[in-house]
Write an enzyme that holds these catalytic residues in place. Structure first.
Site, PDB file in Angstrom:
ATOM      1  CB  THR A  82      -0.961   0.035   1.213  1.00  0.00           C
ATOM      2  OG1 THR A  82      -0.178  -0.038   2.400  1.00  0.00           O
ATOM      3  CG2 THR A  82      -1.951  -1.111   1.164  1.00  0.00           C
TER       4      THR A  82
ATOM      5  CD  GLU B 296      29.961  -1.924  -6.016  1.00  0.00           C
ATOM      6  OE1 GLU B 296      30.352  -2.238  -4.879  1.00  0.00           O
ATOM      7  OE2 GLU B 296      28.916  -1.298  -6.231  1.00  0.00           O
TER       8      GLU B 296
ATOM      9  CG  HIS C 116      45.752  -3.205   9.182  1.00  0.00           C
ATOM     10  ND1 HIS C 116      46.598  -2.705   8.235  1.00  0.00           N
ATOM     11  CD2 HIS C 116      46.027  -2.548  10.326  1.00  0.00           C
ATOM     12  CE1 HIS C 116      47.378  -1.784   8.787  1.00  0.00           C
ATOM     13  NE2 HIS C 116      47.044  -1.666  10.060  1.00  0.00           N
TER      14      HIS C 116
END
Lengths: 372, 296, 372, 296
Positions: free
Chosen positions: B17, B212, B251
């Protein structure tokens, strides 16, 4: 959001983890009183968010007051616009341990990582001798169980007293990881002192940006940004980085923006700024252009190919921005995606020449930047 | 044919909705998606696009056979909505939410494994089989991108996907099924985990992955190919090669991956198993041709 | 540990749940000012831990000040030694809902239980129309998920606004359940007022005794106990109940003690007190006997059959206690278990006549109590 | 023969260096239990009763085959110790701890189910097969109680168990395996869940359960018998019949059980399936005889 060392250490201390005696100063005048508290020798530590501070000369051991004054003076004048320096006691170190909590996206667990060969070369160690780094998966439903903390702590071949303290520290640091919705919390090095105490020699705490809505304790401040443009972008939640080149990027979608960045470099151009106004920011064309115009550049290149970030909405925003801001430099637009036709009409009606191919738009921007 | 979704897949929409929910439900149905009902607490008895709305997934599954759930739910409620769908026995879930808290995403992926379910997303546009069906927010009517064909596409990006897919189409190909696994550090399902479906889909002749920097998902794909679990041609596009490195994850990032995850690693891994890595979106189509992928 | 209604409601209020306006009073003099705050009509509610207060006349609706004074006066003089009375506003009630969280030992989950037919007859409803009570299992690793709260709230056929509030209340009350290590938290009735607000009409909160080491907010006070003996036993953690009969029980093991209790009744005897000094208390014979001697009884019956609770240790404790306390009544001992032989020697050397059969010991105690 | 434990069962002891741990390890071994090692963090390299001690269960299972773990660990550390044993793949765990927090016990039982493991306890003396082996704290040398025989015993109590078992022995019987499921509201394993083992144990000719008021464990036993899953004679003893009711658990206790759980319910349920309920410990032996249970 990445916290500064001094903030991370403050969090550690609240969690019950020992940190060295230290005073945070914001100018050289505060050094003398800081030294009275901390004593000599001490370590002068620039509070910047980049890594490799030691190798970059941003963290300096200073045995004398003279050296401390000299180094502090130097650092406050540094190009990096260092605003805060931590003056910290020099700890007697017997051993350096690496401790971190992060997540393992493959196994879908938390991850405790520990090595008794902590220090600056830990990344190298991860490649050459990965077996020297213990990785313990953590079921985030239960959290780090004490038995796991114990199992790891007692497996390192340390004296029992140190292992016992380490177990406690793991549990404390895990609480930080959890309470702060951390992507990463790291102590490297964790000092084992001559008298067998554990002291956090450094501290990294990165809070998950997606959780910042409930992590309200630490907020970015204007002094955390290098330029006004970066600060303004951050206030709007618009990803932005400023460089020295010619072409201001105002693109939508992180992947597309970095791809355009690549293409500019492949074609011999340079970038003035990275600005990504896609996703939740696609209605912020006005603000985005305002920010881009604050950056010295020769042309602004707008590339989008949006789905939810509708082309017509972005085109209208760009046209409105141009009307309102009256930009002093040319603008190249390559706007595609949902309601592309309407977008094209909007751009054309404002006198812009829409391009549909990204490489073509990139070449056009480079031409304009080079004044060809 | 297609993978993950076709016109037999019975879909419910959680958050139907809402503005996004109703808007994209309309478009999903318009494409041919078999949306059977929606869920919004407190709205039971209402209708959206002629579909009944229920207070809970539990109520919905009591009335309908449901195979998959599409979530249009804000990020901070996504874990809850996913758990609700899993609890009701739904095994395919797509969430487009951008901003799901990291630790919750870990729990979501864990719960999915526990339930033998597949979660696509968050931070994605979803899954689309052009001209057939979709779960998500794709402007499927843009022919320049959503052309039906035989290339499976998997992506971590949004706009870049359109860019790359448009190039695939420009080269004369089309898309069998496009899965946006999402741009979050912890996606619900990873590239390598979908390869098996593409392998078994007769319609898919090759796969394009739009990756990526960071993470080791491309390396995992290379491993699957090396194992022989995926045998079709594969082309990858990796953006951001010249971009300056952003804030590093201490790291830890490097330690988690044992030093893997650089562009060079990814290219080496993929090339090593016969996959090609495109430097520019335009080259993706070119490389598909080079690998002899037929256009029909 | 079971909290009083007023304490439970305090907890609810802190968790964000609405409670009626009320004032706690400790004597009739405080009533007037309480009525000024609360208004009339009001409800006078005795703060006792037993259930069925309404049916027992311990909770009374008072439309006038006169009735309030009369009832409060009556209740402060009640046999139950009522120490505190809650003067509470009378709420306009449209509907009464039952809400509780507890654990399900079979399925190993938490359990949310709700019925729109709340009120005093809920137990009856559980037997006759169990389908009218919704039971939602909760995976304690995740806690109550909002979707579950929502699913239950919206399934009750209530107006949407009430369902929405109810969902929120479930989540708030679950937090209480979890934070307080509750065996049970219950609101019965939860009022739906005429203007559609939800107000906790009553409150039960039972904290798991095994978690009391970390639940330090509420502690038992001396005024919570009917007798000095009960208070002293509680301080020692020794289970103890005082009755009116003849035989003081000092047994080890809850099951054995209640069995001895049964046997006494089967054989026609009566019990003066239940005292169980087994488990962690098996070395507390001295204190246990001290407590038993505070209770009027004709004989003390000691029955044990311990394993970890060693017979020799308990026997020695009993002998020491007798020496030190010099009891004014006969003692019957039936001590078996680990190191039984040594125990027997110890008892005999102190002039006690050990019995080895429980029923025989019971009969002996009854004889002594009856002065036969 | 026996159930749960025999001389082949390889047992480790968590918390072996503690006072209780070392004391009962000695007695377990003395009875014949195959204890192979112990665990106490920080004590690796030490020995207890000639057994090696390890820092963690993980280290122990790396060196030994282990079937079962016996916990002598304080209640507030029990969940952790159980999780450690489960994590190391151990499928039988006994914990005697009295005072395990309720919510943690729920999680323990849940984790056991998830791992297909059996947890006995807490708040118990453990499991013993007289003259054979035990995991727990039983003075196995008391012949009046721990006599070998053919009666399986399950109990929620401690001292009362000795009382009742002594009566079984007095009647001329002995015990095959005694399992103290423990007196906590949420035991790791319930009466009914052990019936199958007793059913399949040729040595066990009948079972005695020593129950308590509250809960529905006796009713569950009756259901198993009704289903035909347990077919041997069964006698129950329920203490506390005349005792005044203690603090009631609000209405919730009754609602959880749907009104079941009273003494009358239990007796009706058990009698209804042919089991007998003894009023006094002494009658347990009598009833076994009545049911025709042989003494050899």
């Amino acid at each position: 959001m990445k916290l500064y060392e001094y903030q991370a250490k403050q969090v550690f201390e609240e969690a019950g983890i020992k940190i060295p005696k230290s005073v945070l100063i914001e100018n050289v005048d505060e050094l003398e009183s800081a030294l009275e508290t901390v004593g000599l020798p001490c370590v002068v530590k620039s509070q910047v968010l980049s890594g490799g501070r030691g190798k970059a000369g941003l963290v300096v051991f200073t045995p004398t007051k003279e050296k401390a004054v000299a180094e502090t003076t130097r650092l406050f004048q540094h190009d990096l616009k260092i605003k805060k320096i931590l003056i910290e006691e020099a700890v007697n170190i017997k051993q350096e341990i690496y401790v971190a909590f992060t997540v393992d996206p493959v196994e879908a667990t938390g991850l405790l990582m520990v090595s008794v060969e902590g220090g600056v070369d830990i990344e190298q160690l991860a490649v050459t001798q990965p077996e020297k780094i213990i990785k313990e998966p953590i079921d985030l439903r239960y959290g780090l169980m004490p038995f796991q903390a114990s199992q790891v702590a007692y497996s390192l071949g340390l004296p029992e007293d140190v292992s016992k303290q380490l177990k406690k520290l793991f549990l404390q640091l895990y609480n930080v990881f959890k309470e702060y919705d951390a992507e990463l919390v790291e102590i490297n090095p964790l000092f084992v002192t001559e008298d067998m105490a554990l002291i956090a020699g450094d501290g990294k705490l990165m809070i998950d940006d997606n959780s910042m809505y409930r992590q309200t304790k630490y907020q970015k401040q204007e002094t955390d940004y290098r330029t006004e443009a970066e600060y303004e972008a951050s206030l709007e939640g618009i990803p932005f980085i400023q460089f020295d080149g010619d072409i201001g990027l105002m693109c939508a979608g992180a992947g597309l923006t970095t791809t355009v960045y690549d293409l500019i470099h492949y074609e011999g151009g340079t970038v003035a700024n990275y600005l990504e106004f896609g996703g939740p920011n696609y209605k912020k064309a006005l603000k985005s252009m305002e920010i881009c115009l604050k950056v010295p550049s020769k042309v602004i290149l707008i590339v989008t190919f949006g789905t939810i970030a509708r082309a017509d909405v972005m085109a209208q925003g760009i046209v409105d921005a141009i009307k309102q801001l009256n930009p002093d430099r040319p603008i190249v637009t390559c706007i595609r995606g949902t309601n592309e036709k309407e977008a094209v009409e909007t751009l054309k009606s404002a006198g812009l020449e829409p391009i549909f191919d990204t490489e073509e738009a990139v070449r056009k921007a480079i031409q304009l930047a080079k004044g060809v | 044919m297609s993978i993950f979704i076709d016109r037999d897949t019975k879909v419910c929409v959680q958050g139907i909705t809402g503005k996004e929910g109703s808007y994209w439900t309309k478009h999903m149905m318009e494409l041919g998606t078999n949306v059977v009902c929606g869920i919004t607490p407190g709205k039971e008895g209402q209708e959206v696009e002629g579909l009944p709305v229920y207070n809970s997934v539990k109520n919905a599954v009591a009335k309908h056979e449901i195979d998959a759930s599409m979530l249009f739910v804000p990020p901070k409620f996504t874990m809850d909505a996913v758990m609700e769908a899993l609890d009701a026995g739904i095994k395919k879930i797509v969430t487009i939410a951008d901003g799901i808290p990291l630790h919750e995403m870990v729990l979501i992926r864990q719960a999915a494994k526990e339930h033998n379910a597949i979660i696509v997303g968050g931070n994605t546009s979803g899954v689309i089989s052009p001209k057939l069906a979709m779960m998500g927010s794709f402007p499927h009517w843009i022919d320049r991108v959503y052309k039906k064909g035989n290339i499976g596409v998997m992506t971590r990006s949004g706009s870049l996907t359109n860019e790359v897919t448009a190039m695939i189409v420009k080269a004369g190909y089309g898309v069998s099924t496009l899965i946006g696994i999402g741009g979050d550090p912890v996606p619900g399902t990873r590239f390598a985990e979908f390869l098996n479906m593409y392998e078994n889909d007769p319609e898919t002749k090759a796969v394009v992955i739009i990756g990526e920097l960071g993470g080791i998902m491309e390396e995992e794909v290379a491993e699957e190919i090396a194992k022989g679990a995926f045998t079709k041609p594969l082309v990858a596009f990796l953006g951001g090669r010249t971009a300056p490195k952003g804030q590093k994850m201490g790291h830890a990032g490097a330690i988690v991956t044992g030093g893997k995850g650089s562009v060079e690693d990814k290219i080496r891994a993929l090339n090593g198993v016969g996959a090609l890595v495109a430097e520019r979106p335009r080259l993706v189509g070119t490389y598909l041709e080079q690998l002899g992928v037929p256009k029909e």
